[in-house]
Design a protein around this motif. Structure first.
Motif, PDB file in Angstrom:
ATOM      1  N   THR A 243      30.179  52.944  34.722  1.00 35.80           N
ATOM      2  CA  THR A 243      31.380  52.708  35.523  1.00 35.80           C
ATOM      3  C   THR A 243      31.255  53.461  36.841  1.00 35.80           C
ATOM      4  O   THR A 243      31.025  54.674  36.856  1.00 35.80           O
ATOM      5  CB  THR A 243      32.641  53.173  34.775  1.00 35.80           C
ATOM      6  N   ASN A 244      31.389  52.720  37.937  1.00 32.43           N
ATOM      7  CA  ASN A 244      31.209  53.288  39.273  1.00 32.43           C
ATOM      8  C   ASN A 244      32.344  52.827  40.177  1.00 32.43           C
ATOM      9  O   ASN A 244      33.057  51.876  39.857  1.00 32.43           O
ATOM     10  CB  ASN A 244      29.878  52.826  39.869  1.00 32.43           C
ATOM     11  N   TYR A 245      32.501  53.479  41.317  1.00 33.59           N
ATOM     12  CA  TYR A 245      33.501  53.019  42.280  1.00 33.59           C
ATOM     13  C   TYR A 245      32.813  52.423  43.513  1.00 33.59           C
ATOM     14  O   TYR A 245      31.693  52.809  43.867  1.00 33.59           O
ATOM     15  CB  TYR A 245      34.457  54.145  42.703  1.00 33.59           C
ATOM     16  N   VAL A 246      33.505  51.463  44.133  1.00 33.41           N
ATOM     17  CA  VAL A 246      33.056  50.862  45.392  1.00 33.41           C
ATOM     18  C   VAL A 246      34.265  50.810  46.322  1.00 33.41           C
ATOM     19  O   VAL A 246      35.415  50.942  45.885  1.00 33.41           O
ATOM     20  CB  VAL A 246      32.464  49.447  45.175  1.00 33.41           C
ATOM     21  N   TYR A 247      33.995  50.617  47.606  1.00 37.06           N
ATOM     22  CA  TYR A 247      35.069  50.619  48.607  1.00 37.06           C
ATOM     23  C   TYR A 247      35.463  49.224  49.093  1.00 37.06           C
ATOM     24  O   TYR A 247      36.636  48.936  49.310  1.00 37.06           O
ATOM     25  CB  TYR A 247      34.646  51.450  49.822  1.00 37.06           C
ATOM     26  N   CYS A 248      34.471  48.364  49.313  1.00 33.59           N
ATOM     27  CA  CYS A 248      34.737  47.061  49.927  1.00 33.59           C
ATOM     28  C   CYS A 248      33.493  46.205  49.797  1.00 33.59           C
ATOM     29  O   CYS A 248      32.452  46.668  49.315  1.00 33.59           O
ATOM     30  CB  CYS A 248      35.114  47.218  51.402  1.00 33.59           C
ATOM     31  N   LYS A 249      33.571  44.958  50.226  1.00 26.50           N
ATOM     32  CA  LYS A 249      32.438  44.037  50.099  1.00 26.50           C
ATOM     33  C   LYS A 249      32.156  43.329  51.422  1.00 26.50           C
ATOM     34  O   LYS A 249      33.036  43.202  52.285  1.00 26.50           O
ATOM     35  CB  LYS A 249      32.718  42.990  49.012  1.00 26.50           C
ATOM     36  N   THR A 250      30.915  42.857  51.551  1.00 23.68           N
ATOM     37  CA  THR A 250      30.545  41.998  52.674  1.00 23.68           C
ATOM     38  C   THR A 250      29.418  41.089  52.220  1.00 23.68           C
ATOM     39  O   THR A 250      28.737  41.361  51.228  1.00 23.68           O
ATOM     40  CB  THR A 250      30.123  42.827  53.903  1.00 23.68           C
ATOM     41  N   TRP A 251      29.221  39.987  52.938  1.00 22.68           N
ATOM     42  CA  TRP A 251      28.205  38.994  52.571  1.00 22.68           C
ATOM     43  C   TRP A 251      26.843  39.424  53.103  1.00 22.68           C
ATOM     44  O   TRP A 251      26.732  39.915  54.217  1.00 22.68           O
ATOM     45  CB  TRP A 251      28.598  37.649  53.166  1.00 22.68           C
ATOM     46  N   GLY A 252      25.804  39.255  52.301  1.00 20.60           N
ATOM     47  CA  GLY A 252      24.467  39.631  52.726  1.00 20.60           C
ATOM     48  C   GLY A 252      23.400  38.792  52.070  1.00 20.60           C
ATOM     49  O   GLY A 252      23.651  37.652  51.668  1.00 20.60           O
ATOM     50  N   ASP A 294      36.919  43.969  40.739  1.00 11.14           N
ATOM     51  CA  ASP A 294      36.828  45.222  39.969  1.00 11.14           C
ATOM     52  C   ASP A 294      37.100  44.942  38.490  1.00 11.14           C
ATOM     53  O   ASP A 294      37.281  43.793  38.082  1.00 11.14           O
ATOM     54  CB  ASP A 294      37.766  46.281  40.552  1.00 11.14           C
ATOM     55  N   ASN A 295      37.145  45.983  37.693  1.00 14.70           N
ATOM     56  CA  ASN A 295      37.286  45.796  36.236  1.00 14.70           C
ATOM     57  C   ASN A 295      38.619  45.193  35.849  1.00 14.70           C
ATOM     58  O   ASN A 295      38.762  44.648  34.736  1.00 14.70           O
ATOM     59  CB  ASN A 295      37.097  47.135  35.516  1.00 14.70           C
ATOM     60  N   ASN A 296      39.620  45.267  36.727  1.00 16.11           N
ATOM     61  CA  ASN A 296      40.929  44.674  36.441  1.00 16.11           C
ATOM     62  C   ASN A 296      41.042  43.234  36.922  1.00 16.11           C
ATOM     63  O   ASN A 296      42.087  42.611  36.774  1.00 16.11           O
ATOM     64  CB  ASN A 296      42.030  45.503  37.111  1.00 16.11           C
ATOM     65  N   GLY A 297      39.975  42.718  37.532  1.00 12.91           N
ATOM     66  CA  GLY A 297      40.012  41.363  38.053  1.00 12.91           C
ATOM     67  C   GLY A 297      40.525  41.265  39.485  1.00 12.91           C
ATOM     68  O   GLY A 297      40.740  40.150  39.993  1.00 12.91           O
ATOM     69  N   THR A 298      40.714  42.405  40.131  1.00 10.58           N
ATOM     70  CA  THR A 298      41.168  42.413  41.528  1.00 10.58           C
ATOM     71  C   THR A 298      39.985  42.125  42.442  1.00 10.58           C
ATOM     72  O   THR A 298      38.921  42.749  42.309  1.00 10.58           O
ATOM     73  CB  THR A 298      41.773  43.765  41.903  1.00 10.58           C
ATOM     74  N   VAL A 299      40.177  41.179  43.372  1.00 13.68           N
ATOM     75  CA  VAL A 299      39.105  40.876  44.317  1.00 13.68           C
ATOM     76  C   VAL A 299      38.904  42.082  45.237  1.00 13.68           C
ATOM     77  O   VAL A 299      39.856  42.585  45.852  1.00 13.68           O
ATOM     78  CB  VAL A 299      39.445  39.632  45.150  1.00 13.68           C
ATOM     79  N   ILE A 300      37.677  42.563  45.323  1.00 15.42           N
ATOM     80  CA  ILE A 300      37.379  43.707  46.189  1.00 15.42           C
ATOM     81  C   ILE A 300      37.534  43.269  47.631  1.00 15.42           C
ATOM     82  O   ILE A 300      37.045  42.216  48.029  1.00 15.42           O
ATOM     83  CB  ILE A 300      35.945  44.214  45.893  1.00 15.42           C
ATOM     84  N   PRO A 301      38.250  44.042  48.450  1.00 11.53           N
ATOM     85  CA  PRO A 301      38.528  43.602  49.825  1.00 11.53           C
ATOM     86  C   PRO A 301      37.282  43.583  50.697  1.00 11.53           C
ATOM     87  O   PRO A 301      36.292  44.272  50.419  1.00 11.53           O
ATOM     88  CB  PRO A 301      39.542  44.638  50.342  1.00 11.53           C
ATOM     89  N   ASN A 302      37.363  42.782  51.763  1.00 11.97           N
ATOM     90  CA  ASN A 302      36.252  42.714  52.718  1.00 11.97           C
ATOM     91  C   ASN A 302      36.199  43.986  53.556  1.00 11.97           C
ATOM     92  O   ASN A 302      37.216  44.598  53.862  1.00 11.97           O
ATOM     93  CB  ASN A 302      36.435  41.521  53.648  1.00 11.97           C
ATOM     94  N   CYS A 303      35.008  44.363  53.931  1.00 14.34           N
ATOM     95  CA  CYS A 303      34.816  45.514  54.797  1.00 14.34           C
ATOM     96  C   CYS A 303      35.188  45.166  56.239  1.00 14.34           C
ATOM     97  O   CYS A 303      35.099  44.016  56.636  1.00 14.34           O
ATOM     98  CB  CYS A 303      33.366  45.975  54.751  1.00 14.34           C
TER      99      CYS A 303
END
Length: 303
Positions: A243-252, A294-303
């Motif tokens: 289990t880890n944490y992340v801040y945001c997402k972007t396309w690559g 995330d683990n709750n099904g929340t879409v990780i926001p865009n950076c």
């Protein structure tokens, strides 16, 4: 009894009438000249700030295509770029198989290919609209205020009747391949009465959230390599399985194995290596292809 007009009066009245008429004509001319100036298209280019560098580059590439002939079906070869189109009288294109050029979706496809070196938005307007590569999507109800240069703007009354796509420049202007017999040009977005929505392919130029910002907890199924950017191939460390944490997402760049793949990259602080690195969402345990939640099904926001 006949009323006689003094000849001197006639000589005075006639010039006054001509002066009034001339004044009216000048006023009308000024009015229409002013209206024309207000609608004059600006030089093609990035007309507002805030877009990602890839989007700004795509705008510049599209502007470099100004004057390219429109060709129905043009630009849909195995590689992006001008091709001969299709002769289709039913769609107003009786001679387009003899015209080498681009249609609207072929134009935006080619512009992004020139900008990023990858075929990121292949297909026709109706298949481009639902692309999974979108990092943001807007609809008519959102208005045009959220739009940034490089956004792809679509036209049609419903998703199933989308018939045209263009690239947004900013300040209400677009660059488009308009119709058979026409050429790639700059036009007002408002010149189309059926704006449907827009797709953004790359995140905005704002700085991504840094350590200490909002965290989204995710499970990873294996130790994952991390990188300095979503397009880099030089590893900078490791994010351990768990289990880890992340801040945001972007396309690559795509990470894949077998039938599984993911283009999303997540900003995180790895277990080994410097903070603020990127890990592929391919390693998320709970979700499938091109999904980043995330683990709750929340879409990780865009950076």
């Amino acid at each position: 009894m006949t009323t006689r007009v003094n000849p001197l009066s006639r000589r005075l009245i006639a010039p006054l009438r001509w002066a009034a008429l001339l004044s009216l004509l000048v006023s009308v001319g000024v009015f229409f000249a002013g209206a024309g100036a207000a609608q004059a298209a600006p030089a093609c280019g990035v007309l507002s700030a805030g877009a990602a560098s890839q989007a700004n580059d795509a705008v510049r590439s599209a502007c470099g295509l100004i004057g390219t002939p429109y060709s129905w079906g043009g630009g849909h070869g195995s590689k992006p770029g001008p091709t001969y189109g299709l002769c289709d009288s039913a769609n107003g294109a009786p001679n387009d198989c003899n015209v080498r050029g681009l249609d609207c979706s072929g134009m935006v496809r080619y512009a992004y290919y020139l900008a990023v070196g990858e075929d990121v938005i292949n297909g026709t307007t109706r298949t481009q609209w639902p692309t999974s590569r979108a990092v943001a999507r807007y609809h008519r109800a959102d208005g045009t205020a959220p739009l940034l240069p490089g956004d792809l703007v679509f036209f049609g009354n419903t998703a199933s009747t989308i018939h045209h796509v263009a690239m947004y420049l900013g300040q209400g202007w677009i660059v488009e391949a308009p119709y058979s017999g026409g050429y790639v040009r700059v036009a007002a977005l408002s010149s189309h009465g059926d704006y449907y929505g827009a797709v953004r392919l790359y995140g905005s130029s704002t700085t991504p959230p840094q350590p200490g910002g909002g965290k989204y907890w995710v499970d990873t199924f294996a130790n994952a390599p991390v990188f300095g950017s979503p397009t880099s191939t030089a590893g900078t460390g490791t994010l351990y399985q768990g289990t880890n944490y992340v801040y945001c997402k972007t396309w690559g760049r795509e990470v894949s194995s077998g039938g599984s793949f993911n283009h999303w990259w997540l900003r995180t602080d790895p277990d080994v290596g410097p903070s603020g690195q990127w890990v592929s969402a391919f390693y998320l345990s709970r979700w499938g292809n091109d999904t980043a939640k995330d683990n709750n099904g929340t879409v990780i926001p865009n950076c």
